[in-house]
Design an enzyme around this catalytic site. Structure first.
Site, short mmCIF file in Angstrom:
data_model
loop_
_atom_site.label_atom_id
_atom_site.label_comp_id
_atom_site.label_asym_id
_atom_site.label_seq_id
_atom_site.Cartn_x
_atom_site.Cartn_y
_atom_site.Cartn_z
N VAL A 104 14.69 -9.57 -27.46
CA VAL A 104 15.57 -9.89 -26.33
C VAL A 104 15.38 -8.87 -25.21
O VAL A 104 15.25 -9.23 -24.03
CB VAL A 104 17.04 -9.94 -26.78
CG1 VAL A 104 17.97 -10.08 -25.57
CG2 VAL A 104 17.26 -11.11 -27.74
N ALA A 107 12.06 -9.40 -23.36
CA ALA A 107 12.09 -10.55 -22.45
C ALA A 107 13.01 -10.31 -21.26
O ALA A 107 12.74 -10.76 -20.14
CB ALA A 107 12.53 -11.80 -23.20
N GLU A 108 14.12 -9.60 -21.50
CA GLU A 108 15.13 -9.42 -20.45
C GLU A 108 14.74 -8.37 -19.43
O GLU A 108 14.89 -8.58 -18.22
CB GLU A 108 16.47 -9.04 -21.08
CG GLU A 108 17.16 -10.15 -21.86
CD GLU A 108 17.76 -11.22 -20.96
OE1 GLU A 108 17.74 -11.07 -19.73
OE2 GLU A 108 18.26 -12.22 -21.51
N SER A 109 14.29 -7.22 -19.89
CA SER A 109 14.09 -6.10 -18.96
C SER A 109 12.80 -5.32 -19.16
O SER A 109 12.49 -4.45 -18.35
CB SER A 109 15.26 -5.12 -19.08
OG SER A 109 15.21 -4.47 -20.35
N TYR A 194 12.48 -19.25 -21.89
CA TYR A 194 13.08 -17.99 -22.37
C TYR A 194 13.19 -18.00 -23.89
O TYR A 194 12.82 -17.02 -24.55
CB TYR A 194 14.46 -17.81 -21.74
CG TYR A 194 15.24 -16.64 -22.27
CD1 TYR A 194 15.04 -15.35 -21.79
CD2 TYR A 194 16.20 -16.81 -23.28
CE1 TYR A 194 15.76 -14.27 -22.28
CE2 TYR A 194 16.92 -15.75 -23.77
CZ TYR A 194 16.69 -14.48 -23.27
OH TYR A 194 17.41 -13.42 -23.77
#
Length: 209
Positions: A104, A107-109, A194
């Site tokens: 996560v 993918a997020e940051s 995503y």
């Protein structure tokens, strides 16, 4: 924050028979936490919405086309290694697989604690201001606070859906979007990509960590 959630747990236990009860919360100027089953005034914010009925997970909207293969070497390896002990610690506290939390965050940051999205999501796990407030995160740029809040939210979604893909879809698009499409992954290109991306990171990290 622990006191608030302990109070919430005790309060909510009184309403177990009411299967469809939503929960609203307000912290007043004295620091006292108030709970209600409906929005009594503008100060109350939605803490938890209980579905009126449980719909089995469905993937009717799922476009079964693989996303482009993720390239983990593009994720900052030094930062990933630097934050690994913290991620393992946070994952353990929230009963998450470290590989999933890594996925996560990747993918997020990309492990950038200063990351800010166009929508205003902040930090390692890209918490929206309202979500951060609900989770008790006072500084989304703080790595540990951000991870703790994001992990807590992810654990809540996994408990709610009992399905990784649906939980990830809700993390990205919001539980309301998943509910709108009857417990399916919403047919949004961004959300579907995503979910595929995070799952690919997850499988890669799970096999190699």
């Amino acid at each position: 924050m622990y006191r608030i959630f302990l109070t919430f747990t005790l309060w909510f236990s009184l309403f177990i028979p009411t299967a469809n009860a939503d929960v609203y919360m307000w912290v007043d100027s004295n620091g006292t936490t108030h709970f209600a089953q409906k929005k009594l005034n503008k100060n109350y914010t939605l803490l938890m919405r209980t579905p009126k009925k449980t719909t089995p997970a469905s993937f009717g909207n799922w476009v079964d086309k693989p996303a482009k293969r993720v390239k983990i070497y593009k994720v900052n390896k030094k930062l990933r290694q630097h934050y690994h002990p913290t991620i393992v610690d946070v994952a353990s506290r929230h009963q998450l697989e470290p590989a999933l939390l890594h996925a996560v965050i990747s993918a997020e940051s990309g492990y950038n604690p200063q990351a800010v999205s166009r929508a205003g999501a902040v930090g390692m796990m890209q918490l929206m201001p309202g979500t951060a407030k609900m989770l008790g995160v006072t500084n989304s740029y703080d790595v540990v606070q951000n991870m703790e809040g994001g992990a807590k939210y992810l654990r809540r979604l996994l408990n709610q859906y009992n399905n990784k893909k649906l939980a990830l879809a809700a993390y990205n698009a919001g539980p309301g979007a998943v509910k709108k499409y009857n417990n399916q992954i919403p047919p949004y290109k961004e959300t579907q990509n995503y979910v595929k991306k995070v799952m690919q990171y997850y499988e890669t990290y799970r096999q190699n960590m």
